[in-house]
Write a protein that holds these residues in place. Structure first.
Motif, PDB file in Angstrom:
ATOM      1  N   PRO A  99       0.826  -1.214   0.000  1.00  0.00           N
ATOM      2  CA  PRO A  99       0.000   0.000   0.000  1.00  0.00           C
ATOM      3  C   PRO A  99       0.859   1.263   0.000  1.00  0.00           C
ATOM      4  O   PRO A  99       2.012   1.248   0.459  1.00  0.00           O
ATOM      5  CB  PRO A  99      -0.808  -0.129   1.295  1.00  0.00           C
ATOM      6  N   ARG A 100       0.293   2.339  -0.487  1.00  0.00           N
ATOM      7  CA  ARG A 100       1.041   3.591  -0.571  1.00  0.00           C
ATOM      8  C   ARG A 100       1.592   4.012   0.787  1.00  0.00           C
ATOM      9  O   ARG A 100       2.715   4.495   0.880  1.00  0.00           O
ATOM     10  CB  ARG A 100       0.165   4.694  -1.165  1.00  0.00           C
ATOM     11  N   GLN A 101       0.817   3.795   1.857  1.00  0.00           N
ATOM     12  CA  GLN A 101       1.289   4.206   3.179  1.00  0.00           C
ATOM     13  C   GLN A 101       2.435   3.338   3.677  1.00  0.00           C
ATOM     14  O   GLN A 101       3.094   3.663   4.663  1.00  0.00           O
ATOM     15  CB  GLN A 101       0.142   4.191   4.198  1.00  0.00           C
ATOM     16  N   ASN A 102       2.693   2.222   3.002  1.00  0.00           N
ATOM     17  CA  ASN A 102       3.803   1.345   3.367  1.00  0.00           C
ATOM     18  C   ASN A 102       5.065   1.603   2.543  1.00  0.00           C
ATOM     19  O   ASN A 102       6.039   0.868   2.652  1.00  0.00           O
ATOM     20  CB  ASN A 102       3.414  -0.118   3.194  1.00  0.00           C
ATOM     21  N   GLN A 103       5.038   2.621   1.721  1.00  0.00           N
ATOM     22  CA  GLN A 103       6.166   2.890   0.827  1.00  0.00           C
ATOM     23  C   GLN A 103       7.067   3.969   1.412  1.00  0.00           C
ATOM     24  O   GLN A 103       6.613   5.084   1.693  1.00  0.00           O
ATOM     25  CB  GLN A 103       5.650   3.312  -0.546  1.00  0.00           C
ATOM     26  N   ALA A 104       8.335   3.634   1.599  1.00  0.00           N
ATOM     27  CA  ALA A 104       9.294   4.609   2.127  1.00  0.00           C
ATOM     28  C   ALA A 104       9.482   5.772   1.161  1.00  0.00           C
ATOM     29  O   ALA A 104       9.765   6.898   1.574  1.00  0.00           O
ATOM     30  CB  ALA A 104      10.637   3.924   2.404  1.00  0.00           C
ATOM     31  N   MET A 105       9.341   5.497  -0.111  1.00  0.00           N
ATOM     32  CA  MET A 105       9.386   6.506  -1.168  1.00  0.00           C
ATOM     33  C   MET A 105       8.506   5.996  -2.299  1.00  0.00           C
ATOM     34  O   MET A 105       8.217   4.792  -2.359  1.00  0.00           O
ATOM     35  CB  MET A 105      10.823   6.739  -1.658  1.00  0.00           C
ATOM     36  N   PRO A 106       8.049   6.874  -3.184  1.00  0.00           N
ATOM     37  CA  PRO A 106       7.202   6.398  -4.273  1.00  0.00           C
ATOM     38  C   PRO A 106       7.882   5.294  -5.081  1.00  0.00           C
ATOM     39  O   PRO A 106       9.070   5.378  -5.417  1.00  0.00           O
ATOM     40  CB  PRO A 106       6.977   7.660  -5.117  1.00  0.00           C
ATOM     41  N   VAL A 107       7.121   4.260  -5.374  1.00  0.00           N
ATOM     42  CA  VAL A 107       7.640   3.104  -6.100  1.00  0.00           C
ATOM     43  C   VAL A 107       7.470   3.320  -7.599  1.00  0.00           C
ATOM     44  O   VAL A 107       6.423   3.775  -8.063  1.00  0.00           O
ATOM     45  CB  VAL A 107       6.909   1.818  -5.658  1.00  0.00           C
ATOM     46  N   ASN A 108       8.509   2.982  -8.349  1.00  0.00           N
ATOM     47  CA  ASN A 108       8.481   3.071  -9.807  1.00  0.00           C
ATOM     48  C   ASN A 108       8.413   1.674 -10.409  1.00  0.00           C
ATOM     49  O   ASN A 108       9.191   0.784 -10.030  1.00  0.00           O
ATOM     50  CB  ASN A 108       9.710   3.795 -10.342  1.00  0.00           C
ATOM     51  N   GLN A 109       7.500   1.475 -11.329  1.00  0.00           N
ATOM     52  CA  GLN A 109       7.355   0.174 -11.970  1.00  0.00           C
ATOM     53  C   GLN A 109       8.645  -0.230 -12.681  1.00  0.00           C
ATOM     54  O   GLN A 109       9.304   0.581 -13.322  1.00  0.00           O
ATOM     55  CB  GLN A 109       6.201   0.213 -12.972  1.00  0.00           C
ATOM     56  N   GLY A 110       9.010  -1.509 -12.531  1.00  0.00           N
ATOM     57  CA  GLY A 110      10.205  -2.043 -13.162  1.00  0.00           C
ATOM     58  C   GLY A 110      11.454  -1.951 -12.315  1.00  0.00           C
ATOM     59  O   GLY A 110      12.477  -2.553 -12.662  1.00  0.00           O
ATOM     60  N   MET A 111      11.387  -1.218 -11.194  1.00  0.00           N
ATOM     61  CA  MET A 111      12.556  -1.059 -10.327  1.00  0.00           C
ATOM     62  C   MET A 111      12.562  -2.127  -9.234  1.00  0.00           C
ATOM     63  O   MET A 111      11.536  -2.725  -8.908  1.00  0.00           O
ATOM     64  CB  MET A 111      12.551   0.328  -9.693  1.00  0.00           C
ATOM     65  N   LEU A 112      13.747  -2.345  -8.658  1.00  0.00           N
ATOM     66  CA  LEU A 112      13.919  -3.303  -7.570  1.00  0.00           C
ATOM     67  C   LEU A 112      13.934  -2.574  -6.231  1.00  0.00           C
ATOM     68  O   LEU A 112      14.555  -1.519  -6.107  1.00  0.00           O
ATOM     69  CB  LEU A 112      15.219  -4.090  -7.748  1.00  0.00           C
ATOM     70  N   TYR A 113      13.285  -3.179  -5.224  1.00  0.00           N
ATOM     71  CA  TYR A 113      13.224  -2.588  -3.897  1.00  0.00           C
ATOM     72  C   TYR A 113      13.338  -3.684  -2.836  1.00  0.00           C
ATOM     73  O   TYR A 113      12.798  -4.779  -3.020  1.00  0.00           O
ATOM     74  CB  TYR A 113      11.896  -1.853  -3.681  1.00  0.00           C
ATOM     75  N   PRO A 114      14.009  -3.396  -1.712  1.00  0.00           N
ATOM     76  CA  PRO A 114      13.936  -4.322  -0.575  1.00  0.00           C
ATOM     77  C   PRO A 114      12.542  -4.225   0.051  1.00  0.00           C
ATOM     78  O   PRO A 114      12.070  -3.138   0.377  1.00  0.00           O
ATOM     79  CB  PRO A 114      15.011  -3.800   0.391  1.00  0.00           C
ATOM     80  N   VAL A 115      11.882  -5.363   0.194  1.00  0.00           N
ATOM     81  CA  VAL A 115      10.513  -5.421   0.709  1.00  0.00           C
ATOM     82  C   VAL A 115      10.458  -6.372   1.902  1.00  0.00           C
ATOM     83  O   VAL A 115      11.053  -7.451   1.877  1.00  0.00           O
ATOM     84  CB  VAL A 115       9.538  -5.907  -0.387  1.00  0.00           C
ATOM     85  N   TYR A 116       9.750  -5.952   2.944  1.00  0.00           N
ATOM     86  CA  TYR A 116       9.512  -6.808   4.112  1.00  0.00           C
ATOM     87  C   TYR A 116       8.085  -7.335   4.022  1.00  0.00           C
ATOM     88  O   TYR A 116       7.149  -6.581   3.729  1.00  0.00           O
ATOM     89  CB  TYR A 116       9.692  -6.002   5.398  1.00  0.00           C
ATOM     90  N   LEU A 117       7.896  -8.638   4.277  1.00  0.00           N
ATOM     91  CA  LEU A 117       6.578  -9.261   4.201  1.00  0.00           C
ATOM     92  C   LEU A 117       6.051  -9.522   5.598  1.00  0.00           C
ATOM     93  O   LEU A 117       6.751 -10.106   6.444  1.00  0.00           O
ATOM     94  CB  LEU A 117       6.657 -10.572   3.413  1.00  0.00           C
ATOM     95  N   TYR A 118       4.785  -9.127   5.855  1.00  0.00           N
ATOM     96  CA  TYR A 118       4.189  -9.359   7.169  1.00  0.00           C
ATOM     97  C   TYR A 118       2.692  -9.628   7.020  1.00  0.00           C
ATOM     98  O   TYR A 118       2.073  -9.296   6.004  1.00  0.00           O
ATOM     99  CB  TYR A 118       4.422  -8.159   8.082  1.00  0.00           C
ATOM    100  N   PHE A 119       2.128 -10.245   8.061  1.00  0.00           N
ATOM    101  CA  PHE A 119       0.685 -10.468   8.097  1.00  0.00           C
ATOM    102  C   PHE A 119       0.056  -9.343   8.893  1.00  0.00           C
ATOM    103  O   PHE A 119       0.377  -9.124  10.066  1.00  0.00           O
ATOM    104  CB  PHE A 119       0.358 -11.816   8.747  1.00  0.00           C
TER     105      PHE A 119
END
Length: 277
Positions: A99-119
Motif C-alpha cells: 500500500p502507498r502508506q507502506n512505501q518509504a518513497m514512491p515506487v516506480n514500476q520495473g525497479m527493484l526494492y527491498p521489501v519486508y513481508l508481514y501479516f
C-alpha cells in the motif's frame, strides 16, 4: 499451526473444476489451490504449499516457491503501480501488494526494492512494506565486532549506505568502508565494525580486526611468491585493480603493505613490490 505467508504441510480434501480444496491438520479453514499442477493431486494426499491471502482475504495456496516469506526482507521487482498501492512479483500467481502508506518513497514500476513481508492483523492480509524501521531493530546488542553477516543494501545517505543485517537488524556502511560500488538491492557479505554507544551498528565490507589484517598480509606474500617475488600492484595502483585482485579496499591494501614493509618482508618503490629473500 497454520502459518500464513509460509510453506505449510497441507492435505488435499477435495477437488473442484477450478482446483483443489486443501486443509491444515491444526486449522479448520478452507484453503484453495487454483493453479494448474504438473500432475493431478489425489484426495487425501499431502503437499507442501505456500499459504497466502487471496482476493477478499480468503486463504489460497501455491506449489510455487515464493521469493519471500513472512518476516523476511527480499529484493523484489515492482510490476505495477496505482494511486493506492504498488504490486511486486514474489513468485506467486497473485502479486504482492505494498500500500502507498507502506512505501518509504514512491515506487516506480520495473525497479527493484527491498521489501519486508508481514501479516497485517487489522486487515487479515499479507502485505509488503518498503518501510523497514518498524520491523527491524537498530540495536546491535547481540552482535560482536568482526562477526560475519549477510547484508542487503536498502538505502543511501550522506554518510553511506543503509543495510539490512541478517534479516533482523538495520545498520550503516560508511562510504569510507564501501570500497566497491553499492546499489539499493545489492546483497553481499559484511562484518560488524563496531556497536556504537547508542547501540547502532556500523558495518564494513571487509574484515577489520587483526585476523583480517593478517590474512591480507599473508595473501600478499603468497601472491608475490607465486609471481617470482615481484608485483606491479603497488600502493599507487587504482582502487579497482586492487579490489579485483585481492577483494579489499585500497586503504586496507596500503595498511597491509606498510605492515609488511615494517616487518622487512617486502621492498617498496613506485613501480613494484619486491619480496625480501
Amino acid at each position: 499451526m497454520l502459518k500464513i505467508g509460509q510453506i505449510n504441510p497441507l492435505k488435499v480434501v477435495g477437488e473442484f473444476p477450478f482446483g483443489y480444496q486443501l486443509s491444515h491438520s491444526e486449522d479448520d479453514r478452507s484453503i484453495v489451490l487454483s493453479e494448474e499442477t504438473d500432475q493431478p493431486l489425489a484426495v487425501d494426499s499431502e503437499v507442501q504449499a505456500m499459504v497466502y491471502t487471496g482476493e477478499n482475504g480468503q486463504l489460497a495456496a501455491s506449489l510455487a516457491t515464493p521469493k519471500i516469506t513472512t518476516g523476511q526482507v527480499k529484493v523484489l521487482k515492482a510490476v505495477g503501480v496505482t494511486d493506492f498501492a504498488a504490486f511486486f512479483d514474489w513468485g506467486l500467481p497473485r502479486d504482492l501488494m505494498v500500500p502507498r502508506q507502506n512505501q518509504a518513497m514512491p515506487v516506480n514500476q520495473g525497479m527493484l526494492y527491498p521489501v519486508y513481508l508481514y501479516f497485517d492483523e487489522a486487515t487479515s492480509r499479507l502485505l509488503g512494506t518498503t518501510k523497514l524501521h518498524p520491523f527491524l531493530s537498530e540495536n546491535g546488542v547481540y552482535f560482536s565486532p568482526g562477526q560475519e553477516v549477510d547484508l542487503i543494501v536498502c538505502g543511501q545517505t550522506d554518510l553511506g549506505y543503509k543495510v539490512v543485517i541478517n534479516q533482523t537488524h538495520l545498520g550503516l556502511v560508511f562510504s569510507s568502508d564501501a570500497f566497491k560500488t553499492l546499489r539499493v538491492g545489492d546483497e553481499t557479505t559484511g562484518y560488524i565494525k563496531q556497536i556504537r554507544e547508542d547501540g547502532k551498528i556500523d558495518v564494513a565490507l571487509q574484515q577489520v580486526n587483526a585476523s583480517g589484517r593478517d590474512a591480507l598480509q599473508q595473501a600478499i606474500l603468497d601472491d608475490l611468491e607465486a609471481h617470482g617475488g615481484f608485483s606491479t600492484l603497488t600502493d599507487k595502483s587504482p582502487p579497482e585493480e586492487i579490489y579485483a585482485h585481492f577483494n579489499v579496499s585500497k586503504a586496507a591494501y596500503k595498511r597491509a603493505l606498510g605492515a609488511l614493509y615494517k616487518q622487512h618482508k617486502i621492498k617498496l618503490d613506485k613501480q613494484k613490490i619486491t619480496l625480501v629473500e
